[in-house]
Design an enzyme around this catalytic site. Structure first.
Site, PDB file in Angstrom:
ATOM      1  N   LYS A 116       0.930  -1.073   0.005  1.00  0.00           N
ATOM      2  CA  LYS A 116       0.007  -0.183  -0.210  1.00  0.00           C
ATOM      3  C   LYS A 116       0.875   1.186   0.056  1.00  0.00           C
ATOM      4  CE  LYS A 116      -3.808  -2.349  -0.105  1.00  0.00           C
ATOM      5  NZ  LYS A 116      -3.274  -3.604  -0.185  1.00  0.00           N
ATOM      6  N   GLU A 200      -2.657   7.420   7.519  1.00  0.00           N
ATOM      7  CA  GLU A 200      -3.317   8.248   6.727  1.00  0.00           C
ATOM      8  C   GLU A 200      -4.472   8.967   7.481  1.00  0.00           C
ATOM      9  OE1 GLU A 200      -4.590   5.978   3.603  1.00  0.00           O
ATOM     10  OE2 GLU A 200      -6.683   5.313   4.298  1.00  0.00           O
ATOM     11  N   HIS A 235     -15.143  -3.674   7.444  1.00  0.00           N
ATOM     12  CA  HIS A 235     -14.530  -3.465   6.395  1.00  0.00           C
ATOM     13  C   HIS A 235     -14.850  -4.498   5.444  1.00  0.00           C
ATOM     14  CE1 HIS A 235     -12.334  -0.458   8.565  1.00  0.00           C
ATOM     15  NE2 HIS A 235     -12.081  -1.198   9.482  1.00  0.00           N
ATOM     16  N   ARG A 291      -7.296  -7.938  -9.090  1.00  0.00           N
ATOM     17  CA  ARG A 291      -7.990  -9.098  -9.627  1.00  0.00           C
ATOM     18  C   ARG A 291      -9.627  -8.917  -9.764  1.00  0.00           C
ATOM     19  NH1 ARG A 291     -10.918  -8.797  -5.140  1.00  0.00           N
ATOM     20  NH2 ARG A 291      -9.886  -8.207  -3.124  1.00  0.00           N
TER      21      ARG A 291
END
Length: 501
Positions: A116, A200, A235, A291
């Site tokens: 990431k 973040e 999530h 994907r």
């Protein structure tokens, strides 16, 4: 075009790929664990190979076994589906080293977007907007505290090597940072073998919107519009739809251009998705999934483009026949993930044998399922049993169609998410399109509410139909079913029996 491909997955996505291959005139080879001997994808394939015991580490994650089966079966390419090895660069490289084609992106692209922090650096260089945060993994909790202070609380600590909510912690104050850094790192290590985390800014109430991409090896990269994926729990997405109820054509175009730029930054090939956060007219790159996505059917229904077939076509070297101006959108599509979970008990997994199954049908209804009566649902794999998808001219019509289809659906033997989905279809904020990633947090009553009167009537009708089906089945003469042979055998779907390997 390939003559034969191997599908390195199970469940509904394996069946989906097998069907796409067959429509292209391509033979499909399935693999299965001991727990999946009678799974639909095994019976649908031209050949099927037993690859090990039920635990995925001893079957579906065995790279050497999968490649050996591909070679022995004569498959020219491997489709990974999603999950398992689909985003593992070492698997892609092993496939290539074996002289086979991987149906998906390069190992380099997967590595770039799988890390990431590396992905953030790459897309920032390409001019893509990202949520404020670090470009590199944090050294220690002290650095996390310093960066969080500069960005401003709340912040999000996230695993650099993962996704799906693993290794993720919301931090609302300085006193929480050290404990959150340690626990996020520990969870990331357990899930991904890498304890690196980055930080973040945490947006309190954004929408989760993703952009579907297709890219060939001839330099063509297109976006196929967006999907709204804001209804989530821990999530994990529960309901998806296309298009989003809030994006303007201008915003759709801008987000699509951003996603295309991100894909081109890593020379992406195949089908992929750029996930974004959207709030108050602003959008930010979140991550790229290298994907096919679980929710790809809603995009297929509004665009008329078969994404899985194009994964195979692109891997075979075909050129996309579309320009961006050719991509149009018609109607509205919604997908509900049908999982073996109990929504009234914190979505805890439910196990058992599928005793009866009544699948809805009718105009605009699609069922992508990986179960049949008799299939055992255990704890070895993801709890998703199937996806119920509908398409209609407008969003409200799609919601009403989904409600009707959910009322017709009957899965006996395990608890499922169906009651939850039915409640959502009637909830005013959902019907009005007022969605954020905090939707469930703000509507906890949806997790345990009683079904409405119409749902009860439909359930009773479905039960009566199933009882009639059982009586008919008991009256029919029985034949001896085929039984699976032991390790190393292969089912030949077009010869009518088991053929030793």
């Amino acid at each position: 075009m390939f003559k034969k491909i191997l599908v390195a997955n199970r469940g509904e996505i394996a069946l989906r790929v097998i069907r796409a291959a067959h429509e292209l005139g391509v033979q499909a080879v399935a693999v299965y664990s001991e727990a999946d001997r009678l799974a639909p994808h095994v019976l649908a394939a031209d050949e099927a190979y037993l690859i090990g015991p039920a635990p995925s580490a001893q079957s579906y994650l065995k790279v050497d076994v999968l490649i050996d089966v591909a070679k022995r079966s004569g498959a020219e390419a491997i489709h990974p589906g999603y999950g398992f090895l689909s985003e593992r660069a070492h698997f892609i490289q092993a496939v290539r080293d074996a002289g086979l084609v991987f149906i998906g992106p390069s190992p380099e692209a997967v590595t770039e977007m799988g890390d990431k922090t590396a992905a953030r650096r790459r897309v920032i260089a390409a001019g893509v907007p990202v949520v404020p945060g670090t470009k590199d993994a944090l050294v220690d909790a002290a650095e996390a505290r310093r960066v969080a202070g500069e960005i401003g609380y709340p912040v999000l600590l996230k695993a650099a090597a993962g996704g799906g909510g693993k290794g993720m912690r919301i931090v609302r104050g300085e006193d929480e940072i050290e404990r959150a850094f340690e626990s996020a790192g520990n969870e990331a290590q357990a899930a991904f073998g890498d304890r690196s985390v980055y930080v973040e800014k945490f947006l309190e109430g954004p929408r989760h919107i993703e952009i579907q991409l297709l890219a060939d090896r001839h330099g063509n990269t297109l976006h196929l519009g967006e999907r709204e994926c804001s209804i989530q729990r821990r999530h994990q997405k529960l309901i998806e739809e296309a298009p989003s109820a809030v994006l303007t054509p201008e915003e759709r175009s801008a987000m699509g251009a951003m996603a295309v730029a991100a894909a081109r930054a890593v020379n992406y090939e195949g089908a992929g998705t750029v996930e974004c956060l959207y709030q108050d007219g602003e959008f930010y790159f979140l991550e790229m999934n290298t994907r096919i996505q679980v929710e790809h059917p809603v995009t297929e229904l509004v665009t008329g483009i078969d994404l899985v077939q194009w994964q195979i076509r692109i891997a075979a070297g075909e050129k996309l026949p579309y320009t961006q101006d050719d991509i149009t959108f018609e109607g509205h599509a919604i997908e509900c993930r049908i999982t073996s979970e109990d929504p009234s008990n914190s979505f805890l997994p439910s196990t058992g044998r599928i005793q009866n199954l009544l699948i809805p049908s009718g105009p605009g209804v699609r069922w992508d399922g990986g179960i049949t009566p008799g299939v055992e649902v255990g704890l070895f794999y993801d709890p998703m049993l199937a996806k119920l998808i509908v398409h209609a001219p407008t969003r409200i019509e799609a919601i009403d169609r989904m409600k009707r289809a959910l009322q017709e659906l009957r899965v006996e033997g395990v608890d499922t998410s169906v009651p939850f989905h039915l409640r959502v279809m009637d909830e005013p904020d959902f019907r009005a399109g007022r969605l954020t990633i905090k939707y469930l947090e703000n509507h906890e009553d949806l997790l345990a509410a009683e079904p409405d009167e119409q749902t009860v009537r439909m359930a009773a009708l479905a039960a009566a139909l199933l009882e009639e089906e059982r009586r008919t089945h008991r009256a029919m003469p029985r034949t001896q079913p085929a039984t699976a042979s032991t390790g190393g055998s292969a089912w030949r779907g077009n010869t009518g029996g088991w053929r030793g390997r």
